[in-house]
Design an enzyme around this catalytic site. Structure first.
Site, PDB file in Angstrom:
ATOM      1  N   GLY A 140      -4.047 -40.117  18.159  1.00  0.00           N
ATOM      2  CA  GLY A 140      -2.682 -39.727  18.509  1.00  0.00           C
ATOM      3  C   GLY A 140      -2.324 -40.152  19.924  1.00  0.00           C
ATOM      4  N   GLY A 167      -1.439 -40.086  13.758  1.00  0.00           N
ATOM      5  CA  GLY A 167      -2.148 -41.041  14.612  1.00  0.00           C
ATOM      6  C   GLY A 167      -2.058 -42.453  14.061  1.00  0.00           C
ATOM      7  N   LYS A 213      -2.521 -24.877   8.649  1.00  0.00           N
ATOM      8  CA  LYS A 213      -3.931 -25.065   8.248  1.00  0.00           C
ATOM      9  C   LYS A 213      -4.683 -25.871   9.310  1.00  0.00           C
ATOM     10  CE  LYS A 213      -3.832 -25.123   3.197  1.00  0.00           C
ATOM     11  NZ  LYS A 213      -3.844 -26.031   2.046  1.00  0.00           N
ATOM     12  N   GLY A 228     -16.884 -23.504  14.841  1.00  0.00           N
ATOM     13  CA  GLY A 228     -18.155 -23.360  14.123  1.00  0.00           C
ATOM     14  C   GLY A 228     -19.141 -24.444  14.553  1.00  0.00           C
ATOM     15  N   TYR A 257       3.915 -24.129  13.778  1.00  0.00           N
ATOM     16  CA  TYR A 257       3.244 -24.715  14.950  1.00  0.00           C
ATOM     17  C   TYR A 257       2.935 -23.623  15.975  1.00  0.00           C
ATOM     18  CZ  TYR A 257       2.547 -27.980  18.883  1.00  0.00           C
ATOM     19  OH  TYR A 257       2.033 -28.683  19.950  1.00  0.00           O
ATOM     20  N   LYS A 260      -0.796 -22.254  16.672  1.00  0.00           N
ATOM     21  CA  LYS A 260      -1.450 -22.458  17.978  1.00  0.00           C
ATOM     22  C   LYS A 260      -1.831 -21.124  18.605  1.00  0.00           C
ATOM     23  CE  LYS A 260      -1.373 -26.981  18.744  1.00  0.00           C
ATOM     24  NZ  LYS A 260      -2.536 -27.763  19.179  1.00  0.00           N
ATOM     25  N   GLN A 308     -17.415 -12.827  20.751  1.00  0.00           N
ATOM     26  CA  GLN A 308     -18.398 -12.496  19.716  1.00  0.00           C
ATOM     27  C   GLN A 308     -19.683 -13.320  19.812  1.00  0.00           C
ATOM     28  OE1 GLN A 308     -16.030 -11.971  16.190  1.00  0.00           O
ATOM     29  NE2 GLN A 308     -17.827 -11.777  14.887  1.00  0.00           N
TER      30      GLN A 308
HETATM   31  N1  LIG Z   1       2.330 -34.292  23.752  1.00  0.00           N
HETATM   32  C1  LIG Z   1       2.691 -33.124  24.209  1.00  0.00           C
HETATM   33  O1  LIG Z   1       3.640 -33.039  24.995  1.00  0.00           O
HETATM   34  C2  LIG Z   1       1.930 -31.876  23.833  1.00  0.00           C
HETATM   35  C3  LIG Z   1       2.362 -30.652  24.341  1.00  0.00           C
HETATM   36  C4  LIG Z   1       1.678 -29.492  23.995  1.00  0.00           C
HETATM   37  C5  LIG Z   1       0.560 -29.556  23.205  1.00  0.00           C
HETATM   38  N2  LIG Z   1       0.155 -30.749  22.714  1.00  0.00           N
HETATM   39  C6  LIG Z   1      -1.011 -30.749  21.826  1.00  0.00           C
HETATM   40  O2  LIG Z   1      -1.845 -31.851  22.089  1.00  0.00           O
HETATM   41  C7  LIG Z   1      -2.403 -32.343  20.862  1.00  0.00           C
HETATM   42  C8  LIG Z   1      -2.112 -33.834  20.725  1.00  0.00           C
HETATM   43  O3  LIG Z   1      -0.696 -34.028  20.727  1.00  0.00           O
HETATM   44  P1  LIG Z   1      -0.055 -35.484  20.668  1.00  0.00           P
HETATM   45  O4  LIG Z   1       1.192 -35.449  21.430  1.00  0.00           O
HETATM   46  O5  LIG Z   1      -1.079 -36.500  20.988  1.00  0.00           O
HETATM   47  O6  LIG Z   1       0.342 -35.556  19.117  1.00  0.00           O
HETATM   48  P2  LIG Z   1       0.081 -36.697  18.042  1.00  0.00           P
HETATM   49  O7  LIG Z   1       0.813 -36.298  16.806  1.00  0.00           O
HETATM   50  O8  LIG Z   1       0.344 -38.042  18.611  1.00  0.00           O
HETATM   51  O9  LIG Z   1      -1.495 -36.575  17.796  1.00  0.00           O
HETATM   52  C9  LIG Z   1      -2.069 -35.641  16.935  1.00  0.00           C
HETATM   53  C10 LIG Z   1      -3.231 -36.322  16.234  1.00  0.00           C
HETATM   54  O10 LIG Z   1      -3.864 -35.374  15.360  1.00  0.00           O
HETATM   55  C11 LIG Z   1      -4.114 -36.012  14.113  1.00  0.00           C
HETATM   56  N3  LIG Z   1      -4.186 -34.977  13.078  1.00  0.00           N
HETATM   57  C12 LIG Z   1      -3.183 -34.175  12.634  1.00  0.00           C
HETATM   58  N4  LIG Z   1      -3.651 -33.341  11.683  1.00  0.00           N
HETATM   59  C13 LIG Z   1      -4.969 -33.632  11.525  1.00  0.00           C
HETATM   60  C14 LIG Z   1      -5.996 -33.114  10.698  1.00  0.00           C
HETATM   61  N5  LIG Z   1      -5.767 -32.137   9.817  1.00  0.00           N
HETATM   62  N6  LIG Z   1      -7.227 -33.654  10.804  1.00  0.00           N
HETATM   63  C15 LIG Z   1      -7.485 -34.664  11.676  1.00  0.00           C
HETATM   64  N7  LIG Z   1      -6.548 -35.185  12.493  1.00  0.00           N
HETATM   65  C16 LIG Z   1      -5.311 -34.673  12.420  1.00  0.00           C
HETATM   66  C17 LIG Z   1      -2.951 -36.967  13.943  1.00  0.00           C
HETATM   67  O11 LIG Z   1      -3.177 -37.975  12.989  1.00  0.00           O
HETATM   68  C18 LIG Z   1      -2.795 -37.499  15.358  1.00  0.00           C
HETATM   69  O12 LIG Z   1      -3.620 -38.597  15.599  1.00  0.00           O
HETATM   70  C19 LIG Z   1      -1.813 -31.503  19.738  1.00  0.00           C
HETATM   71  O13 LIG Z   1      -2.737 -30.506  19.389  1.00  0.00           O
HETATM   72  C20 LIG Z   1      -0.590 -30.890  20.370  1.00  0.00           C
HETATM   73  O14 LIG Z   1      -0.284 -29.642  19.801  1.00  0.00           O
HETATM   74  C21 LIG Z   1       0.822 -31.913  22.998  1.00  0.00           C
END
Ligand SMILES: NC(=O)c1ccc[n+]([C@@H]2O[C@H](COP(=O)([O-])OP(=O)(O)OC[C@H]3O[C@@H](n4cnc5c(N)ncnc54)[C@H](O)[C@@H]3O)[C@@H](O)[C@H]2O)c1
Length: 309
Positions: free
Chosen positions: A11, A37, A90, A101, A144, A148, A161
């Site tokens: 991502g 991604g 999920k 885990g 979301y 989170k 724990q």
């Molecule tokens: N970019 C931001 O401003 C921001 C802000 C707050 C939090 N976040 C957190 O940072 C993390 C990355 O965000 P991002 O901006 O790079 O988003 P993004 O959507 O570009 O990246 C998320 C990645 O997770 C992968 N993914 C989604 N579900 C999956 C699953 N079930 N199994 C395996 N891979 C899975 C996607 O394919 C993708 O590559 C996220 O958890 C997001 O909540 C990002």
């Protein structure tokens, strides 16, 4: 050399994190199911013999041997996380359970990419970590926000724990190269619209504010957090406290791209926060971190990326 697992590594943030970890001479396992991604995000890393790609859904258990886990897997923009809201929850909850885990079995450190969305539509500005938030549990964004929040609960319960070494960062809006083109995030939306000569869409009157952190600053914060003393668990806010109205941002992007686009206004979607600004005093004190890259510098780098794609 450490072996490090990055979930969501294809991502936007994950690809920059993998790049930095490889540069710092670590072995990196990148897990992704390619929900949002893209292989292009990491193709320049594929030739490194320290980089390994695992196509896997974080909702299912994983057995690998690593020293550290960065848990980023989760679609991050409303367009993507609302597309399949059940899968979003999920991924946040089952994904956290599976990675916790794994960390428990390996006695590995684990960092959670949490979000400012845990504050919902906040009543206080800027938001300190001690504020518990104002979140709608049944709205369109809840898959979301609540996913989170539940992941944070799991992280702290695993620590209480089982004594796990956890690190929770609450990430505020981050922008930079490799953001998705059309995922509804305001910086990429505005830049793409400006480059294409389309009107820039503002939802509401444009007076709502956001603060934007350039990706390189954010990645430095993530690594500092992972390497911090064991008693530093967070949650810690990371982001750029400098606020900008959406109207100011739109006009700045029009100027920097040299576009002839105009600004148009559309109704505000439900649950859209009016203001969002991190209080980063804890990040300054515990991580010795604060953002250094000015908005204009970051916007120019991001515009250069979108001009090439
Ligand atoms: N970019 C931001 O401003 C921001 C802000 C707050 C939090 N976040 C957190 O940072 C993390 C990355 O965000 P991002 O901006 O790079 O988003 P993004 O959507 O570009 O990246 C998320 C990645 O997770 C992968 N993914 C989604 N579900 C999956 C699953 N079930 N199994 C395996 N891979 C899975 C996607 O394919 C993708 O590559 C996220 O958890 C997001 O909540 C990002």
């Amino acid at each position: 050399m450490k072996r490090i697992l990055v979930t969501g590594g294809a991502g936007f943030l994950g690809s920059h994190l993998c790049e930095r970890l490889l540069k710092d001479n670590n072995e990196v396992l990148r897990l992704d199911n390619f929900y949002t991604g893209r292989k292009e995000n990491i193709k320049h890393l594929m030739s490194s013999h320290n980089f390994e790609l695992i196509r896997h859904d974080a909702c299912f258990p994983l057995y690998v041997e690593v020293d550290q886990i960065y848990n980023l897997a989760c679609p991050a923009s409303p367009v993507h996380y609302q597309h399949d809201p059940v899968q979003t929850t999920k991924t946040s909850v089952h994904g956290a359970i599976n990675m916790l885990g794994l960390a428990k079995r390996l006695k590995a450190r684990i960092l959670q990419a949490s979000t400012s969305e845990v504050y919902g539509d906040p009543e206080i500005h800027p938001q300190p970590e001690s504020y518990w938030g104002k979140v709608n549990p049944i709205g369109l964004r809840s898959c979301y926000d609540e996913g989170k929040r539940c992941a944070e609960t799991l992280f702290f319960d695993y620590r209480r724990q089982y004594g796990l070494q956890i690190k929770v960062l609450r990430i505020f809006n981050t922008y930079g190269p490799r953001m998705h083109t059309n995922d509804g995030r305001v910086v990429s939306n505005f830049i793409v619209q400006a480059i294409r000569g389309q009107d820039l869409t503002i939802y509401g009157d444009g007076q709502q504010t956001r603060s934007f952190c350039y990706v390189d600053d954010l990645i430095s914060a993530m690594i500092r957090m992972m390497e911090s003393d064991p008693e530093v668990t967070g949650p810690i806010n990371v982001g750029n406290p400098q606020e900008t109205t959406m109207l100011t941002l739109a006009n700045q992007i029009i100027k920097l791209t040299g576009s002839k686009s105009k600004v148009i206004f559309k109704p505000l979607p439900s649950d859209d926060p009016k203001q969002r600004q991190p209080d980063i005093n804890m990040a300054r004190a515990e991580l010795g971190w604060e953002p250094t890259i000015p908005l204009e510098t970051g916007l120019l780098k991001t515009i250069a990326y979108f001009n090439q794609t």
